[in-house]
Design an enzyme around this catalytic site. Sequence first.
Site, PDB file in Angstrom:
ATOM      1  N   HIS A 246      -5.117  92.912  39.674  1.00 51.07           N
ATOM      2  CA  HIS A 246      -5.794  93.901  40.523  1.00 51.07           C
ATOM      3  C   HIS A 246      -5.364  95.274  39.999  1.00 51.07           C
ATOM      4  CE1 HIS A 246      -5.276  90.628  43.538  1.00 51.07           C
ATOM      5  NE2 HIS A 246      -6.343  91.117  44.142  1.00 51.07           N
TER       6      HIS A 246
ATOM      7  N   ASP B 227      -1.941  96.228  41.596  1.00 50.07           N
ATOM      8  CA  ASP B 227      -0.674  95.556  41.294  1.00 50.07           C
ATOM      9  C   ASP B 227      -0.240  95.841  39.859  1.00 50.07           C
ATOM     10  OD1 ASP B 227      -2.655  92.739  41.823  1.00 50.07           O
ATOM     11  OD2 ASP B 227      -2.074  93.316  39.801  1.00 50.07           O
TER      12      ASP B 227
HETATM   13  C1  XUL Z   1      -6.560  86.487  48.561  1.00 52.01           C
HETATM   14  C2  XUL Z   1      -6.900  86.137  47.190  1.00 52.01           C
HETATM   15  C3  XUL Z   1      -6.909  87.248  46.205  1.00 52.01           C
HETATM   16  C4  XUL Z   1      -7.986  87.188  45.208  1.00 52.01           C
HETATM   17  C5  XUL Z   1      -8.125  88.428  44.350  1.00 52.01           C
HETATM   18  O1  XUL Z   1      -6.652  85.452  49.463  1.00 52.01           O
HETATM   19  O2  XUL Z   1      -7.109  84.988  46.879  1.00 52.01           O
HETATM   20  O3  XUL Z   1      -5.651  87.296  45.635  1.00 52.01           O
HETATM   21  O4  XUL Z   1      -7.798  86.095  44.346  1.00 52.01           O
HETATM   22  O5  XUL Z   1      -8.252  89.576  45.117  1.00 52.01           O
END
Ligand code: XUL
Length: 441
Positions: free
Chosen positions: A100, A103
Amino acid sequence: MSEFFKNVPKVEYEGPKSKNPLAYKYYDKNRVVGDKTMGEHLKFAMAWWHTLCADGTDMFGVGTANKSFGTSNPMNLAKAKVEAGFEFMDKLGIDYFCFHDRDMAPEGKDIDESNKNLEIISDLVLAKQKDTGKKLLWGTANLFGNPRYMHGAGTSPNADAFAYAAAQVKNALDVTKKLGGSGYTFWGGREGYETLLNTNMGLEQENMARFFKMAIAYADKIGFNEPFYIEPKPKEPTKHQYDFDAATTISFLRKYGLDDRFRLNLEANHATLAQHTFQHEIRVAREEGFFGSIDANQGDTLLGWDTDQFPTNIYDAAFAMYEVLKAGGFTKGGLNFDSKQRRPSFTLEDTAMSFIAGMDTLAVGLLVADEMIKDGRIDSFVDERYASWNSGIGKSIREGKEDFESLAAYASKLGDVENISGRQEMLEGIVNQLILDTLTK
Ligand code: XUL
Ligand code: CO
């Protein structure tokens, strides 16, 4: 350069007899299964967020794991995580990662500073990729953590939040392209509602579609020609999320004409939160032509939330990999470990051991799934079960030659319907036999 995972050596395949906790027992990257190696079938990815950021913090307590990597300054920490992440992938023999925006680099005082931070860190990531050959499976933007997204991002009642989210995704797409990502994921964390008393569901869904269309238009503009994924999840953090499950999401994509460019990124624990098996979700996606990628993990049957545990259930892994093989395997997608070790498993060695357990489980799943297909008893049972559709009245119905009147005339000559057994227990016994065969071979 410092070594962060000091107690983790290079993890090798030692085979099923090994008792070394830091060795693979079943995942043998170069072993050929069917037409590909295990490494090619199981495109494992490290999730930046859990592996390098999650420290065990939960609703009732602070973190137990030390993920400070020797510094507290946010940018230095982000830089240290680049070193730590590539060291970890190298030691475990993992070829892909997912991230992300937030992060990978800390949020700044405004969007420009946030973008600058991500540019600096992603330059370091890119340099590491060039050195090591590690690849980006997919990128994504965190549109759920900051309070500005308390009512959602693409579905917020506040158009400024929509605009801010667009700015964030625009940049995350640029960075994903720069790092050579083979996909981009949307997970609708707060794209849902807490109560319908304050919600215009119709407008929110239309806006979500507008948001996705703008993402496609921008991707086209910058020449990012990789698939977009939606990751269904029914609830948590909101009471109801619009991307509830595979079927709901596919229907949304078709309604808004987004079905060309979007595929699904399916997560095991999200499937169980939606009261489905993971196999069901992958089956729906493959039947509809929307299978894309997987977030590998598992939930706890006794807990009603997203525990994101490493997958260790061999049955679930076998059924999931059976669907993956039937879907023709991964093309652009892979198996992203959206998994975190339990709070009391707080050391960096536990991170490695958790991956090893998960990778071995999916390797066993692949071997069993391959046996299920080669053995052929399940496929031929299913074929036989539907044999009535290949000739006689069944064939005629499929060819569109019958109507209610002709069928009523046919039924009146039948007397009654004779059925054959579904043989569920026999089939479950076959799966047990194949699992045991695979493990003892
Ligand atoms: C949350 C989840 C996230 C997604 C990416 O439940 O699975 O980590 O994979 O945003
Ligand atoms: Co996920």
